[in-house]
Motif scaffolding. Structure first.
Motif, PDB file in Angstrom:
ATOM      1  N   CYS A  63       0.845  -1.190   0.000  1.00 44.23           N
ATOM      2  CA  CYS A  63       0.000   0.000   0.000  1.00 44.23           C
ATOM      3  C   CYS A  63       0.883   1.244   0.000  1.00 44.23           C
ATOM      4  O   CYS A  63       1.808   1.349   0.824  1.00 44.23           O
ATOM      5  CB  CYS A  63      -0.927  -0.007   1.220  1.00 44.23           C
ATOM      6  SG  CYS A  63      -1.935   1.481   1.395  1.00 44.23           S
ATOM      7  N   LYS A  68       1.789  -1.026   4.160  1.00 46.00           N
ATOM      8  CA  LYS A  68       1.533  -2.402   4.563  1.00 46.00           C
ATOM      9  C   LYS A  68       1.661  -3.330   3.365  1.00 46.00           C
ATOM     10  O   LYS A  68       1.208  -2.995   2.257  1.00 46.00           O
ATOM     11  CB  LYS A  68       0.134  -2.525   5.165  1.00 46.00           C
ATOM     12  CG  LYS A  68      -0.172  -3.920   5.682  1.00 46.00           C
ATOM     13  CD  LYS A  68      -1.549  -3.979   6.334  1.00 46.00           C
ATOM     14  CE  LYS A  68      -1.825  -5.373   6.870  1.00 46.00           C
ATOM     15  NZ  LYS A  68      -3.146  -5.454   7.533  1.00 46.00           N
ATOM     16  N   LEU A  70       0.900  -6.868   1.417  1.00 46.53           N
ATOM     17  CA  LEU A  70      -0.088  -7.935   1.309  1.00 46.53           C
ATOM     18  C   LEU A  70       0.426  -8.983   0.333  1.00 46.53           C
ATOM     19  O   LEU A  70       1.303  -8.727  -0.497  1.00 46.53           O
ATOM     20  CB  LEU A  70      -1.429  -7.369   0.828  1.00 46.53           C
ATOM     21  CG  LEU A  70      -2.030  -6.235   1.661  1.00 46.53           C
ATOM     22  CD1 LEU A  70      -3.303  -5.717   0.997  1.00 46.53           C
ATOM     23  CD2 LEU A  70      -2.326  -6.694   3.075  1.00 46.53           C
ATOM     24  N   GLN A  80      -8.980  -8.698  -1.378  1.00 44.04           N
ATOM     25  CA  GLN A  80      -8.311  -8.313  -0.125  1.00 44.04           C
ATOM     26  C   GLN A  80      -7.726  -6.916  -0.210  1.00 44.04           C
ATOM     27  O   GLN A  80      -7.638  -6.198   0.787  1.00 44.04           O
ATOM     28  CB  GLN A  80      -7.211  -9.321   0.210  1.00 44.04           C
ATOM     29  CG  GLN A  80      -6.078  -9.368  -0.812  1.00 44.04           C
ATOM     30  CD  GLN A  80      -4.911 -10.186  -0.316  1.00 44.04           C
ATOM     31  OE1 GLN A  80      -4.701 -10.301   0.889  1.00 44.04           O
ATOM     32  NE2 GLN A  80      -4.151 -10.784  -1.243  1.00 44.04           N
ATOM     33  N   TYR A  81      -7.369  -6.453  -1.432  1.00 43.68           N
ATOM     34  CA  TYR A  81      -6.830  -5.110  -1.586  1.00 43.68           C
ATOM     35  C   TYR A  81      -7.936  -4.065  -1.397  1.00 43.68           C
ATOM     36  O   TYR A  81      -7.730  -3.025  -0.766  1.00 43.68           O
ATOM     37  CB  TYR A  81      -6.186  -4.956  -2.961  1.00 43.68           C
ATOM     38  CG  TYR A  81      -5.182  -6.035  -3.300  1.00 43.68           C
ATOM     39  CD1 TYR A  81      -4.363  -6.579  -2.308  1.00 43.68           C
ATOM     40  CD2 TYR A  81      -5.041  -6.526  -4.593  1.00 43.68           C
ATOM     41  CE1 TYR A  81      -3.442  -7.569  -2.595  1.00 43.68           C
ATOM     42  CE2 TYR A  81      -4.120  -7.503  -4.900  1.00 43.68           C
ATOM     43  CZ  TYR A  81      -3.320  -8.036  -3.896  1.00 43.68           C
ATOM     44  OH  TYR A  81      -2.421  -9.019  -4.193  1.00 43.68           O
ATOM     45  N   HIS A  84      -8.646  -3.764   2.291  1.00 47.65           N
ATOM     46  CA  HIS A  84      -7.635  -2.973   3.011  1.00 47.65           C
ATOM     47  C   HIS A  84      -7.867  -1.478   2.812  1.00 47.65           C
ATOM     48  O   HIS A  84      -7.762  -0.687   3.761  1.00 47.65           O
ATOM     49  CB  HIS A  84      -6.240  -3.355   2.534  1.00 47.65           C
ATOM     50  CG  HIS A  84      -5.167  -2.441   3.052  1.00 47.65           C
ATOM     51  ND1 HIS A  84      -4.683  -2.525   4.341  1.00 47.65           N
ATOM     52  CD2 HIS A  84      -4.505  -1.400   2.465  1.00 47.65           C
ATOM     53  CE1 HIS A  84      -3.764  -1.582   4.528  1.00 47.65           C
ATOM     54  NE2 HIS A  84      -3.633  -0.893   3.394  1.00 47.65           N
ATOM     55  N   CYS A  88      -8.029   1.634   5.589  1.00 48.14           N
ATOM     56  CA  CYS A  88      -6.703   2.253   5.662  1.00 48.14           C
ATOM     57  C   CYS A  88      -6.869   3.718   6.075  1.00 48.14           C
ATOM     58  O   CYS A  88      -7.259   4.569   5.259  1.00 48.14           O
ATOM     59  CB  CYS A  88      -5.981   2.145   4.327  1.00 48.14           C
ATOM     60  SG  CYS A  88      -4.326   2.889   4.349  1.00 48.14           S
TER      61      CYS A  88
END
Length: 375
Positions: A63, A68, A70, A80-81, A84, A88
């Protein structure tokens, strides 16, 4: 005829070879059209993520806001992105289109409540007036340079407040709180009977103003049957106020000395050059490095502090007069004996006042002994 034709043919062949060579060179500069092209990414999440390769060769997705890392999905899944990005906080705060957030901690099990923040200058002015009134700050405190730097650091949208605005806001706050108190006491009668306090009042302490005397008489008549000794010890005069009256009465006897010292201090502190010259003389006489103090005429203890400080420099004043023709207050300053006696006399009142004022509840066992010392 054949030779020229052959030469022309060779020239044509050379030109064709050069053109082909140029074409081949252009092809090498571009991507190889025969290799399989990478799939073009269409998801918007790649505006917020970068692909990185770790030292061990592992591919990760990072990110760009909170850094972070992943796991990289070879199948192209981006769920999942997206998940996040929704939580965030760094991205939310960095997004210029997103409103600022106000994070309020507290509540049940230390819950954290996040809500949209909007700068409210009227609310800031109100809270500033409360701060000034509670801590008795001067109005120009809101104009101090470092204070405004601090506020700009804490809240970039902070707008400066002038001393006149702060003064007017304090008056408005006082009037508002006064109305609230009147509303609260609107249903209460003038007697303590409604509160059930007539059996719990022993004494009342007030200063010596005439309106207080009238109020105490009315109150005493209302609850006289419940008072100790028939109310003989009900009204206790304010000991600090009595001491102030005694000291002010004594100071009136040496008014000439006090006025002379006051004018001398005013003359010296009005100019930095005069203070420097005065300090040089004091240093030559090896006197302690103290400062002159200008009093407030209505506060006897401030007058005492001024006299005590000036007494330390009683040898400096006549020497200073020799260097400054404009200074003409030294004749009365020769009455050092009277000034010294005055300082000794007031030091007793100063000590007693500090004892009484230093206690939150100065009961009789504290102030009676001190009053006896004065007597």
């Amino acid at each position: 005829m054949d030779a020229p034709a052959t030469e022309n043919l060779d020239a044509i062949i050379n030109i064709d070879e050069n053109e082909e060579s140029i074409k081949n060179k252009d092809v090498k500069l571009e991507e190889n059209p025969f290799e399989q092209k990478k799939r073009k990414r269409t998801s918007v999440i790649w505006n917020d993520f970068n692909e990185i390769i770790l030292l061990d060769g592992t591919k990760k997705v990072q990110c760009i806001h909170c850094l972070k890392r992943l796991a990289y999905n070879n199948n192209g899944a981006t769920t999942q992105y997206h998940r996040h990005l929704k939580c965030c906080l760094s991205r939310i705060l960095a997004d210029k289109k997103q409103k600022l957030l106000a994070v309020n901690e507290g509540g049940v099990e230390s819950e954290v409540a996040i809500a949209n923040f909007k700068y409210d200058h009227a609310n800031v002015r109100e809270k500033a007036s409360h701060m000034i009134l509670v801590h008795e700050f001067p109005f120009n405190m809101v104009e101090h340079e470092v204070f405004n730097v601090f506020m700009k650091t804490a809240a970039p949208y902070y707008q400066k407040i002038s001393r006149n605005t702060a003064r007017n806001d304090c008056i408005s706050t006082f009037e508002l709180e006064k109305k609230k108190l009147k509303t609260m006491l609107g249903s209460v009668n003038r007697s303590l009977l409604d509160w059930g306090l007539e059996n719990k009042v022993c004494t009342i302490t007030l200063d010596n103003a005439n309106n207080n005397d009238a109020t105490v008489r009315i109150l005493k008549d209302a609850i006289k049957r419940k008072l100790m000794l028939g109310g003989k010890i009900f009204y206790v005069r304010c000991c600090a106020h009595v001491i102030n009256l005694l000291a002010q009465d004594g100071l009136s006897e040496i008014e000439m000395v006090i006025e002379n010292v006051r004018e001398s201090v005013k003359y010296l502190i009005a100019s930095e050059a005069r203070l420097i010259k005065f300090g040089e003389i004091a240093k030559q006489l090896q006197l302690p490095s103290k400062k002159l103090i200008l009093d407030c005429p209505t506060h006897w203890n401030a007058t005492y502090a001024m006299l005590a400080a000036a007494l330390e420099f009683r040898e400096v004043f006549p020497r200073y007069k020799d260097r400054d023709a404009g200074y003409n207050c030294c004749l009365v300053m020769k009455i050092g004996i009277g000034q010294n006696m005055c300082t000794i006399f007031l030091s007793v009142f100063e000590e007693v006042t500090n004892v009484i004022s230093g206690s939150e509840y100065p009961t009789a066992n504290i102030f009676l002994l001190e009053v006896w010392k004065i007597k």
